[in-house]
Design an enzyme around this catalytic site. Structure first.
Site, PDB file in Angstrom:
ATOM      1  CG  ASP A  12      20.337  -8.031  12.855  1.00 13.43           C
ATOM      2  OD1 ASP A  12      20.153  -8.565  13.969  1.00 13.43           O
ATOM      3  OD2 ASP A  12      21.417  -7.521  12.518  1.00 13.43           O
ATOM      4  CG  HIS A  19      23.558  -5.872   8.343  1.00 15.53           C
ATOM      5  ND1 HIS A  19      22.236  -6.206   8.089  1.00 15.53           N
ATOM      6  CD2 HIS A  19      23.741  -6.092   9.666  1.00 15.53           C
ATOM      7  CE1 HIS A  19      21.673  -6.619   9.214  1.00 15.53           C
ATOM      8  NE2 HIS A  19      22.565  -6.549  10.184  1.00 15.53           N
ATOM      9  CB  SER A  75      20.765  -3.767   6.562  1.00 12.81           C
ATOM     10  OG  SER A  75      21.316  -4.692   5.647  1.00 12.81           O
ATOM     11  CB  THR A  76      19.365  -2.523   2.115  1.00 19.30           C
ATOM     12  OG1 THR A  76      19.685  -3.908   2.185  1.00 19.30           O
ATOM     13  CG2 THR A  76      19.332  -2.070   0.668  1.00 19.30           C
TER      14      THR A  76
END
Length: 368
Positions: free
Chosen positions: A302, A206, A179-180
Site C-alpha cells: 500500500d 493501518h 502499517s506494522t
C-alpha cells in the site's frame, strides 16, 4: 525450509487450543509450545526457542505487558504479537505494548463460534507471523542507490525548467503511510520535529476504529503537536497532525484558498481501509511539486501507486530503510520501484523532512 517456531501464551485453555489448532494446519509454522501465564512463558522460551510469541494481555501472576518487558530484556530477538480485545481499553493496551517493544498486535479471538474464531486467526494472525518471520524469500531485485537530489518526474520528458522548479519547490505538506511497526515509528519522527512545524501532516496508519483515536491521543501527549483523527470537511492547517480514522479513507481536496479533508467509505484498497494510496493520490493532486510523502515500516505494498502519482507530479518520496523497519514491505516496494527520493534510517527521517520543508530548521532533541 526451516519452519517458523511459535509459542502461544494465553490463560484460557480453550483459546490456546483454538490458536494452536488454527496455526498448526500451515506447513510453514511449528507451534513449539504453549503457556498459561507470563511466568510460565518466560520459563519455556529457553526450552522451546520460539521465533515468535503470541502473547495475551490479561493473565494471572504476570500480565502480558510485564511479560513483554521481560522478553525484551532477556530475548530481544524474539518477535512478539500482542493479543488484546477490540475495545477502547484493548486499543490503549495494544499501543502500550507497541511502545514497550511488541512487533504487532492482533484482536483477541473468542471461542463462541469455533469456525469464525479459527478463520480470524488464519486471516489476521498468519499474514503477520509470516511478515515478521520471513522464510525462504526470493532474492529481491537490486535497489537503486539512495537518490541525493530532489525528485524528478517519473516517466516524463519534462523540460529542464520544470525539473529545476521541482528541485526548488519547498514541501507544503507531509503525507505519511505506515502499517506494522508504524505507531512507534510515527512517534520517533513526529517527536523529533519542532512544534512550530510550518506545514500540515496527514497520516494513514493501518488500524481499526478506536485504535486510531488512541494513537492520536498518544501522539499528542508525547509530541506536543495537535494530533487528532481527521473529520470530513476539516481544514488542513500547518503544525497539525491529522490521522485517518479506522475504516475510513482519508483524502484532501482544494477548496478555494484552503485545503480540506474528505473521509470516504469507498471500497478497501490493497485490502485496507484506510489505505495509503487514496491519500497519496489526493495529495499529489492538491499539492503537485509541494507534496512530500513518507513511507514507514509496514507489510504489503500500500502506498506504491500513490508514491508513483506523487513523483509524476514532481513531488518527493522518503522511505524508511530496511534495517530500521519492523517489516520492509511498504517502503521496500517503493524503493524497489525506483520511486524513492531518499531511503533513510528511522532516526534520521525528521532531519530529512526538515531539509525539504524548512531549510535551516533543526529537529528537536528527543529522549527515548
Amino acid at each position: 525450509m526451516e519452519r517458523i517456531r511459535i509459542l502461544v501464551v494465553d490463560d484460557v485453555a480453550i483459546v490456546r487450543r483454538l490458536v494452536v489448532d488454527a496455526l498448526s494446519v500451515d506447513p510453514d509454522l511449528q507451534v513449539v509450545g504453549s503457556a498459561g501465564n507470563g511466568r510460565e512463558a518466560l520459563a519455556r522460551i529457553p526450552q522451546t526457542r520460539p521465533d515468535l510469541v503470541i502473547l495475551d494481555y490479561e493473565m494471572p501472576e504476570m500480565d502480558g505487558l510485564e511479560t513483554l518487558k521481560e522478553i525484551r530484556k532477556s530475548h530481544p530477538g524474539v518477535k512478539v504479537i500482542f493479543f488484546s480485545s477490540y475495545t477502547r481499553q484493548g486499543a490503549k493496551v495494544s499501543l502500550d505494548a507497541l511502545w514497550q517493544g511488541a512487533d504487532d498486535y492482533a484482536t483477541k479471538v473468542t471461542a463462541d463460534n469455533l469456525a469464525a474464531a479459527t478463520l480470524c486467526v488464519q486471516t489476521e494472525l498468519l499474514p503477520k507471523i509470516k511478515a515478521l518471520c520471513p522464510r525462504g524469500a526470493a532474492p529481491l531485485p537490486e535497489i537503486r542507490p539512495v537518490v541525493t537530489r530532489a525528485a524528478e518526474p517519473v516517466g516524463s520528458d519534462a523540460s529542464a525548467a520544470s525539473t529545476a522548479a521541482s528541485r526548488a519547490a519547498r514541501a507544503e505538506i507531509v503525507a505519511i503511510g505506515a502499517s506494522t511497526g508504524g505507531p512507534r515509528a510515527l512517534s520517533v519522527v513526529i517527536e523529533a520535529l519542532p512544534t512550530d512545524f510550518p506545514v500540515p501532516i496527514v497520516v494513514v496508519q493501518h488500524m481499526p476504529p478506536l485504535f486510531t483515536r488512541s494513537l492520536a491521543e498518544r501522539l499528542s501527549t508525547r509530541s506536543g503537536f495537535r494530533c487528532a483523527e481527521a473529520v470530513d470537511g476539516g481544514t488542513v492547517e500547518p503544525g497539525t497532525v491529522l490521522i485517518a480514522p479506522g475504516n475510513w479513507h482519508l483524502t484532501v481536496v482544494r477548496d478555494g484558498h484552503e485545503v480540506r479533508t474528505r473521509l470516504t467509505a469507498d471500497p478497501p484498497e490493497n485490502s485496507c481501509r484506510p489505505a495509503v494510496d487514496p491519500l497519496f493520490r489526493s495529495v499529489a493532486e492538491a499539492y503537485g511539486p509541494g507534496a512530500l510523502a513518507l513511507l514507514l515500516t509496514g507489510m504489503g505494498q500500500d502506498g506504491l501507486a500513490g508514491a508513483r502519482a506523487i513523483r509524476e507530479r514532481q513531488g518527493r518520496v522518503i522511505v524508511q530503510d530496511e534495517a530500521s523497519s519492523v517489516v520492509w514491505g511498504m517502503p521496500g516496494a517503493v524503493a524497489r520501484a525506483g520511486l524513492a527520493t531518499r531511503i533513510v534510517p528511522l532516526p534520521e527521517i525528521a532531519s530529512e523532512i526538515l531539509k525539504l520543508v524548512s531549510p535551516g530548521a533543526r529537529r528537536r532533541a528527543t529522549v527515548a
